[in-house]
Structure formats: structure tokens, C-alpha cells
Design a protein around this motif. Structure first.
Motif, PDB file in Angstrom:
ATOM      1  N   THR A  79      -8.331   5.396   1.492  1.00 41.24           N
ATOM      2  CA  THR A  79      -8.329   5.486   0.015  1.00 41.24           C
ATOM      3  C   THR A  79      -8.130   6.939  -0.406  1.00 41.24           C
ATOM      4  OG1 THR A  79      -9.890   3.669  -0.022  1.00 41.24           O
ATOM      5  CG2 THR A  79      -9.612   4.876  -2.065  1.00 41.24           C
ATOM      6  N   ALA A  80      -8.860   7.835   0.255  1.00 40.72           N
ATOM      7  CA  ALA A  80      -8.708   9.255  -0.058  1.00 40.72           C
ATOM      8  C   ALA A  80      -7.270   9.701   0.229  1.00 40.72           C
ATOM      9  CB  ALA A  80      -9.693  10.071   0.763  1.00 40.72           C
ATOM     10  N   ALA A  81      -6.702   9.197   1.351  1.00 42.48           N
ATOM     11  CA  ALA A  81      -5.316   9.550   1.702  1.00 42.48           C
ATOM     12  C   ALA A  81      -4.351   9.059   0.629  1.00 42.48           C
ATOM     13  CB  ALA A  81      -4.957   8.932   3.055  1.00 42.48           C
ATOM     14  N   THR A  82      -4.616   7.854   0.105  1.00 45.87           N
ATOM     15  CA  THR A  82      -3.747   7.312  -0.943  1.00 45.87           C
ATOM     16  C   THR A  82      -3.774   8.203  -2.175  1.00 45.87           C
ATOM     17  OG1 THR A  82      -4.384   5.135  -0.182  1.00 45.87           O
ATOM     18  CG2 THR A  82      -3.234   5.231  -2.276  1.00 45.87           C
TER      19      THR A  82
ATOM     20  N   SER B  82      -1.691   2.936   3.367  1.00 44.95           N
ATOM     21  CA  SER B  82      -3.052   2.905   2.836  1.00 44.95           C
ATOM     22  C   SER B  82      -3.178   1.815   1.780  1.00 44.95           C
ATOM     23  CB  SER B  82      -3.411   4.247   2.209  1.00 44.95           C
ATOM     24  OG  SER B  82      -3.275   5.270   3.155  1.00 44.95           O
ATOM     25  N   LEU B  83      -2.169   1.727   0.957  1.00 46.76           N
ATOM     26  CA  LEU B  83      -2.165   0.705  -0.098  1.00 46.76           C
ATOM     27  C   LEU B  83      -2.358  -0.682   0.525  1.00 46.76           C
ATOM     28  CD1 LEU B  83      -1.507   0.906  -3.205  1.00 46.76           C
ATOM     29  CD2 LEU B  83       0.768   0.137  -2.624  1.00 46.76           C
ATOM     30  N   PHE B  84      -1.598  -0.948   1.567  1.00 48.56           N
ATOM     31  CA  PHE B  84      -1.675  -2.238   2.241  1.00 48.56           C
ATOM     32  C   PHE B  84      -3.073  -2.467   2.833  1.00 48.56           C
ATOM     33  CE2 PHE B  84      -1.361  -4.329   6.445  1.00 48.56           C
ATOM     34  CZ  PHE B  84      -1.020  -5.607   6.029  1.00 48.56           C
TER      35      PHE B  84
ATOM     36  N   PHE C 267       6.499  11.616   4.327  1.00 48.19           N
ATOM     37  CA  PHE C 267       5.271  11.227   5.022  1.00 48.19           C
ATOM     38  C   PHE C 267       4.217  10.771   4.015  1.00 48.19           C
ATOM     39  CE2 PHE C 267       1.308  12.209   7.350  1.00 48.19           C
ATOM     40  CZ  PHE C 267       1.520  11.363   8.421  1.00 48.19           C
ATOM     41  N   ALA C 268       4.126  11.484   2.876  1.00 42.41           N
ATOM     42  CA  ALA C 268       3.168  11.093   1.833  1.00 42.41           C
ATOM     43  C   ALA C 268       3.476   9.679   1.352  1.00 42.41           C
ATOM     44  CB  ALA C 268       3.230  12.074   0.662  1.00 42.41           C
ATOM     45  N   GLY C 269       4.764   9.393   1.206  1.00 45.13           N
ATOM     46  CA  GLY C 269       5.165   8.049   0.783  1.00 45.13           C
ATOM     47  C   GLY C 269       4.763   7.007   1.822  1.00 45.13           C
ATOM     48  N   GLY C 270       4.968   7.328   3.085  1.00 52.74           N
ATOM     49  CA  GLY C 270       4.617   6.396   4.164  1.00 52.74           C
ATOM     50  C   GLY C 270       3.127   6.129   4.213  1.00 52.74           C
ATOM     51  N   ILE C 271       2.352   7.208   4.212  1.00 56.31           N
ATOM     52  CA  ILE C 271       0.894   7.067   4.258  1.00 56.31           C
ATOM     53  C   ILE C 271       0.391   6.321   3.030  1.00 56.31           C
ATOM     54  CG2 ILE C 271      -1.240   8.431   3.974  1.00 56.31           C
ATOM     55  CD1 ILE C 271      -0.346   8.271   6.823  1.00 56.31           C
ATOM     56  N   PHE C 272       0.988   6.638   1.889  1.00 57.98           N
ATOM     57  CA  PHE C 272       0.585   5.968   0.652  1.00 57.98           C
ATOM     58  C   PHE C 272       0.760   4.458   0.765  1.00 57.98           C
ATOM     59  CE2 PHE C 272       2.368   4.073  -3.254  1.00 57.98           C
ATOM     60  CZ  PHE C 272       1.203   4.023  -3.993  1.00 57.98           C
ATOM     61  N   HIS C 273       1.919   4.042   1.265  1.00 54.56           N
ATOM     62  CA  HIS C 273       2.175   2.598   1.335  1.00 54.56           C
ATOM     63  C   HIS C 273       1.308   1.920   2.401  1.00 54.56           C
ATOM     64  CE1 HIS C 273       5.757   3.620  -1.054  1.00 54.56           C
ATOM     65  NE2 HIS C 273       5.624   2.397  -1.496  1.00 54.56           N
TER      66      HIS C 273
ATOM     67  N   THR D  32      -5.260   4.766 -10.853  1.00 52.99           N
ATOM     68  CA  THR D  32      -6.531   4.426 -11.523  1.00 52.99           C
ATOM     69  C   THR D  32      -7.399   3.456 -10.718  1.00 52.99           C
ATOM     70  OG1 THR D  32      -5.361   4.745 -13.593  1.00 52.99           O
ATOM     71  CG2 THR D  32      -7.546   3.771 -13.745  1.00 52.99           C
ATOM     72  N   PRO D  33      -6.883   2.326 -10.244  1.00 53.68           N
ATOM     73  CA  PRO D  33      -7.755   1.452  -9.448  1.00 53.68           C
ATOM     74  C   PRO D  33      -8.279   2.125  -8.181  1.00 53.68           C
ATOM     75  CG  PRO D  33      -5.728   0.309 -10.043  1.00 53.68           C
ATOM     76  CD  PRO D  33      -5.542   1.741 -10.408  1.00 53.68           C
ATOM     77  N   PHE D  34      -7.441   2.952  -7.569  1.00 53.93           N
ATOM     78  CA  PHE D  34      -7.888   3.636  -6.346  1.00 53.93           C
ATOM     79  C   PHE D  34      -9.006   4.627  -6.651  1.00 53.93           C
ATOM     80  CE2 PHE D  34      -4.226   1.832  -4.436  1.00 53.93           C
ATOM     81  CZ  PHE D  34      -4.546   1.735  -3.107  1.00 53.93           C
ATOM     82  N   LEU D  35      -8.799   5.381  -7.712  1.00 51.29           N
ATOM     83  CA  LEU D  35      -9.787   6.395  -8.077  1.00 51.29           C
ATOM     84  C   LEU D  35     -11.109   5.747  -8.474  1.00 51.29           C
ATOM     85  CD1 LEU D  35      -9.651   9.447  -8.135  1.00 51.29           C
ATOM     86  CD2 LEU D  35      -9.080   9.332 -10.570  1.00 51.29           C
ATOM     87  N   THR D  36     -11.037   4.703  -9.299  1.00 52.15           N
ATOM     88  CA  THR D  36     -12.269   4.040  -9.737  1.00 52.15           C
ATOM     89  C   THR D  36     -12.945   3.336  -8.553  1.00 52.15           C
ATOM     90  OG1 THR D  36     -10.874   2.214 -10.486  1.00 52.15           O
ATOM     91  CG2 THR D  36     -11.677   3.729 -12.165  1.00 52.15           C
ATOM     92  N   GLY D  37     -12.137   2.779  -7.647  1.00 55.46           N
ATOM     93  CA  GLY D  37     -12.713   2.154  -6.458  1.00 55.46           C
ATOM     94  C   GLY D  37     -13.436   3.178  -5.592  1.00 55.46           C
TER      95      GLY D  37
END
Lengths: 223, 372
Positions: A123-126, A88-90, A80-86, A160-165
Motif C-alpha cells: 500500500t505504501a509502495a502504491t 500493488s493495486l492488484f 518501474f513505478a507504473g509496474g509496482i503501482f499496478h 484516495t482509497p489507498f490513503l484512507t485505507g
């Protein structure tokens, strides 16, 4: 820091993007140009239907309904983490207000962004999903055997880009331009890193899933 | 007479001499106190005391490659009484736009001020120095602007660069400008105070002089040489439309419903998040409004190279350089050709080898096969 930011948004971004395009095209066509095995057996099902179903299932169903695969609980969480990650990324890459301006600059047109608070949640979920995936990789004995330094670097370079964003949006660290510069440097580096790493799977995925689906369907198996 | 009574008396005498009401005076002092980052009550008293009792330094105002917009900003301020109060006593000994003297007489007044007040006068620079081609693009009294700038700065107590041109080169320093304008720091080195903006807010300029009067030293500066008291926060930090940004409500074109509702201007290219200035707090025209409040995105005029910052409406996050469609197509085609070429070269090599077994795949190709 303004000069660093201007460099990261200007020549460095330009160079990174060109490298990304050349290297990704190189990798894709290097695979497409390989000899394809000819299946001489009489097809028992529709290959095109199999390709489409396989891709849609992979994109829309399996990542979010891990129970369908009959996985144990821990694997379900990671799945599920992988699914949510992808997902959110999109959404973050294509529908953040700031990023729609980037796409407008690159493509000449833009689309409406998703409201910022929703993107903020994704973003937080990612970030959380990346942490779960990193812990899983570090603790799962099989994954530990399969993982090398580049596996963890992949996670770090995407994080890194997610965190800085996220920091930029909430203005958690000042000066803003310094965080913005780090954000852009991280993005520029990611553009270089992706073709050199297994993150390039995001491109191959859209070829491998339909290919597998077509092969399955020809044998009348559910893709 | 006690010390407090003496101050009160000096203040009364000062106001009578300047023909300004106590109310207007204290109101102006309050504005300046805010600009200095002081509390409005105690700070205003400090400013009032300094203005009433301390002598002003002489000022030499050099106009280099400029549009005189900074002078316009200062002289057309909505609080002219207060500015007159400061400027009239500032002994503006040399200012090409405002002084009565002209020609050789004007240059003589500059040299006289430098001679008589060596180490005591403040040099204000408006417009960018242009060192290119021996400084021929801006000449003062027949001399290169660089020579005059260096000569005048040599014995100045402080150097203040006013406006984006003087601070960072501005429009004369933009790409393709033939005169190649640079910032004053590029000529004189660090230590120059930057009052950035195109033009700067009048109160931001005044605040530096008042800071000198009140504290007898220059204000604390940020990394780009701008007084922190004015340039500590971004436009976005104090923006009147900030709530709309936070809730994701944007103006998408200048005439849409969002524009009428006063939504956030980010998608129209607002540079507020990356621009440090006090527009939302000091505002313009006597505190009436500022560009974003009036419906136009921030141009980022107090930041370096704002003129080359990717276009006023291109968006704060947009890349400053991106490949065209043709270059993108060429890049993808080159990558594709290399990829196919690598496979063909591998096949050709395998044909030439005598071994009947196919050559082992390379590491990367085996990885790709796994992916497939």
C-alpha cells in the motif's frame, strides 16, 4: 458519521457497483461489436501463442524489468513505478484481509489474505508510486501536453482509497468510522468514475494485449 | 477536628453503616475511577469521598420495549457490594423489575417521586420507545410508553438511556420489526446520555452516577451521546488479540489451529475496529474476560443498528448491500445490450445517410480505438 458509513457501505455501494457493471459492459461490448479487420494474408506464425505470450510478457516481465526496453534512466524509474503501482493495486484489492471479506460477501467464497504487514508495504509502495507518476506527469513536457484535468483526477481518485485505507489500518486519524466512511465514499465514487475515465483500460488491457500479440505473431514478429 | 479528620470520620462511619470493608470499598472506588478515566490513586480517593459524603439523587428507571438484560447486567455484577452501595442509596424509587410495589401503587410511586423531587431526579430508560401506531406496542399502567416517557422526562435533572435499544432503537428498531423501536433521543431530543451496549457493562452504567456525584455534572459525551470516559476507544484499540491482527495471523474457522492459538478474529466478522466500548479494559464478570478474549468476535453491540450491520459473521468491511448473482447478470447483460445496440444504431444511421464516406467516429469511440 455512522449513518454516512452505513449509507456508503449499503445503498451507495450497491448503486455504484450496478452502475460500474452496466457501464463497463457497455464500453466493452461497444468495442467488441465494432467491425474487425480481416487479415487475408497467410499467417507466418501461431496467433494464439502470440496472444498468450504478449499478455504474459505485459503482465509479468515488462513492468518490472524496464531495462529490457532500453529506456533512459528517468523513464526506467517511471516505468518501474507504473509496474509496482499496478502490482500493488492488484495485491491490495484482492489480498488484503478486509477486502477478502468484501469478495466473500460478493462472490460467496474467499481466499486467504496475504499477511497484513506485507500488504501494508505494498500500500505504501502504491502511494509512493502514484506520487512519482503524478510528478512525472506534471514535469514531463510531452505528458503535460497530453494531460488534462481528468488525468490528474484519475490519480487523485485512485490515491484516495489507498490513503484512507492506509490511515485506517494505522489508525492515524480518529474517529476510525469517519475515515472508514471517507474510504467507502471514495471507493463508491471510484466505481462510478472508472467507466467514465481512462482507468477503464484495466479491462481493455486484457483484450488489447492479446489482440496485438496475435497480430504480431501472424507476421512472425516477437510480440 | 481538622477537615481531613472529618472526612476520615465520615468515611469510617459510612463504611460501618454499610458493613463493607475499607479494602473492598477502596478497590471498588479504584475500578470506578478507571471507568471515569481518573488515575486509580487520586481518582479512587475522589470517588470514595463523594460516595461517603454526598447525597444520591432519586432515580426513576423506566422499562420500555426491552429484555431486561441491562438490569440483569447491572444487578448481576461481580462487585455487588459496590453497586449496592450506590444503588441502595440511589433511591431507586421506580423500577418495574426491582420494586416491590405493583399496579397502580407502582405508578403512584413514580408520580410521587416526580412531584417531590422535580428537577432533581435522574430518569433512566431501558428499552426502546415505540411511537409506531400511537405507542400501543408498549403500554405502562394503561398509557402509551411515549406519553409516560415524555411526562417523566419533563422534570428530570438528567435522562440516561441504558442499552442499545434505549440508545438507538436496538432490536425493536431492527429491520422488519413491527413495533418500530427508536432511540430515546428521537423522542426527547439531544441531551440524553447513552450508555450503549447489549447489555452495557455494569461499571459503565455505574460510572455515570458516580460521575454525577463526584463532579456534579454529566460526563463529556461523544458524537453519539456516549460518555467519552468509557467509549473513547474502539475494542480494536485495546484488544488482547491486536498483535495478531498487526502481524496478519487470523482465525479462519472457529475450530482451526489459529483459534487454539488465540489469533485475531477479524476474518470471522469481528466488529472491534468500528466498535467503541470499554470491554477490553473493564471486561466482564469482575474483569475476568470479554467476548474476544473468550474466542468470539465482537458483535459491535454498542454501535447504532448493530443488529442490521450486515450479519454478525459477515465481516466489518463487507458491504451492507450487494447485488445478487441474477441482478449482476442482468446488469452486465443490459450494459452489453446497450453497447452492441449503440454500434448497430450507428451502422443503421450510416446506411441511411447518402454520403459515401463513413461517418466520423464519436470522441469516445475514437479513444477506444486508440486503446485497441
Amino acid at each position: 458519521m455512522n449513518d454516512v458509513l452505513a449509507f456508503a457501505r449499503g445503498p451507495l455501494f450497491y448503486g455504484s457497483l450496478i452502475f460500474f457493471l452496466v457501464a463497463m459492459a457497455f464500453r466493452l461490448f461497444r468495442v467488441l461489436a465494432l467491425r474487425w479487420q480481416v487479415d487475408r494474408a497467410k499467417p507466418k506464425g501461431n496467433a494464439v501463442e502470440g496472444a498468450v505470450v504478449s499478455l504474459l510478457k505485459a503482465l509479468l516481465i515488462f513492468p518490472f524489468f524496464p531495462g529490457l526496453k532500453g529506456l533512459p534512466q528517468r523513464s526506467a524509474l517511471v516505468f518501474f513505478a507504473g509496474g509496482i503501482f499496478h502490482l500493488s493495486l492488484f495485491l491490495v484489492i484482492f489480498f488484503t484481509a478486509a477486502h477478502t471479506l468484501v469478495w466473500q460477501s460478493l462472490l460467496g467464497f474467499r481466499w486467504d489474505p496475504i499477511p497484513t504487514p506485507i500488504i501494508d508495504g505494498f500500500t505504501a509502495a502504491t502511494i509512493l508510486a502514484l506520487i512519482v507518476l503524478a510528478i512525472n506527469r506534471a514535469t514531463n513536457p510531452v505528458l503535460r501536453l497530453l494531460s488534462g484535468p481528468s488525468s490528474y483526477l484519475n490519480l487523485l481518485f485512485v490515491l484516495t482509497p489507498f490513503l484512507t485505507g492506509f490511515i485506517m489500518y494505522h489508525r492515524l486519524i480518529q474517529p476510525y468510522n469517519a475515515v472508514f466512511a471517507i474510504h467507502m465514499l471514495a471507493v463508491d465514487w471510484l466505481l462510478v468514475w472508472i467507466p467514465l475515465s481512462r482507468i477503464a483500460h484495466f479491462m481493455f488491457y486484457f483484450f488489447s494485449r492479446p489482440a496485438h500479440g496475435a497480430e504480431f505473431a501472424r507476421r512472425n514478429a516477437v510480440p | 477536628m481538622s477537615g481531613e479528620e472529618k472526612i476520615e470520620s465520615a468515611l469510617r462511619e459510612f463504611l460501618e453503616r454499610k458493613r463493607i470493608s475499607r479494602r473492598d470499598f477502596l478497590k471498588g472506588c479504584g475500578v470506578l475511577a478507571i471507568a471515569l478515566g481518573l488515575s486509580q490513586v487520586d481518582g479512587a480517593a475522589k470517588v470514595a469521598l463523594a460516595l461517603a459524603t454526598k447525597p444520591r439523587p432519586p432515580v426513576i428507571w423506566l422499562s420500555l420495549q426491552d429484555c431486561t438484560g441491562c438490569t440483569e447486567s447491572l444487578t448481576r455484577s461481580q462487585s455487588p457490594q459496590l453497586l449496592n452501595l450506590i444503588l441502595s442509596d440511589l433511591s431507586l424509587d421506580y423500577h418495574e423489575t426491582l420494586q416491590a410495589a405493583a399496579g397502580a401503587g407502582a405508578e403512584e410511586s413514580r408520580l410521587a417521586t416526580m412531584r417531590d423531587y422535580a428537577g432533581k431526579y435522574v430518569l433512566v430508560v431501558e428499552g426502546s420507545p415505540t411511537p409506531q401506531d400511537g405507542g400501543v406496542y408498549c403500554v405502562l399502567g394503561g398509557r402509551s410508553n411515549i406519553d409516560v416517557l415524555k411526562e417523566t422526562a419533563a422534570s428530570a435533572a438528567a435522562v440516561v438511556a441504558v442499552g442499545n435499544c434505549a440508545c438507538f432503537g436496538g432490536i425493536p428498531g431492527a429491520r422488519q420489526s413491527p413495533s418500530g423501536g427508536v432511540g430515546v433521543r428521537d423522542i426527547l431530543g439531544n441531551g440524553v446520555v447513552h450508555i450503549a451496549g447489549c447489555p452495557p457493562i455494569a461499571e459503565a452504567i455505574t460510572a455515570v452516577f458516580v460521575h454525577l456525584l463526584v463532579f456534579d455534572r454529566l460526563p463529556e459525551l461523544d458524537g453519539l451521546g456516549r460518555p467519552l470516559e468509557t467509549y473513547r476507544n474502539t475494542i480494536h484499540d485495546r484488544c488482547v488479540r491486536r498483535t495478531f491482527y498487526d502481524s496478519g495471523q487470523y482465525v479462519k474457522s472457529f475450530d482451526d489451529q489459529g483459534a487454539k492459538q488465540g489469533y485475531c478474529l477479524y476474518l470471522l466478522g469481528c466488529k472491534g475496529p468500528t466498535t467503541y466500548n470499554a470491554c477490553p479494559t473493564l471486561r466482564w464478570n469482575g474483569g475476568v474476560s470479554y467476548p474476544i478474549q473468550s474466542g468470539h468476535p465482537c458483535l459491535g453491540c454498542s454501535e447504532p443498528h448493530f443488529w442490521d450491520g450486515g450479519g454478525f459473521y459477515a465481516g466489518q468491511s463487507a458491504p451492507l448491500a450487494s447485488p445478487s448473482g441474477v441482478i449482476t447478470a442482468v446488469a452486465v447483460a443490459a450494459g452489453a445490450a446497450l453497447g452492441v445496440g449503440a454500434i448497430l444504431a450507428g451502422r443503421a444511421k450510416s446506411r441511411t445517410t447518402s454520403s459515401p464516406a463513413p461517418p466520423p467516429p464519436s470522441d469516445s469511440s475514437s479513444q477506444e480505438e486508440k486503446t485497441r
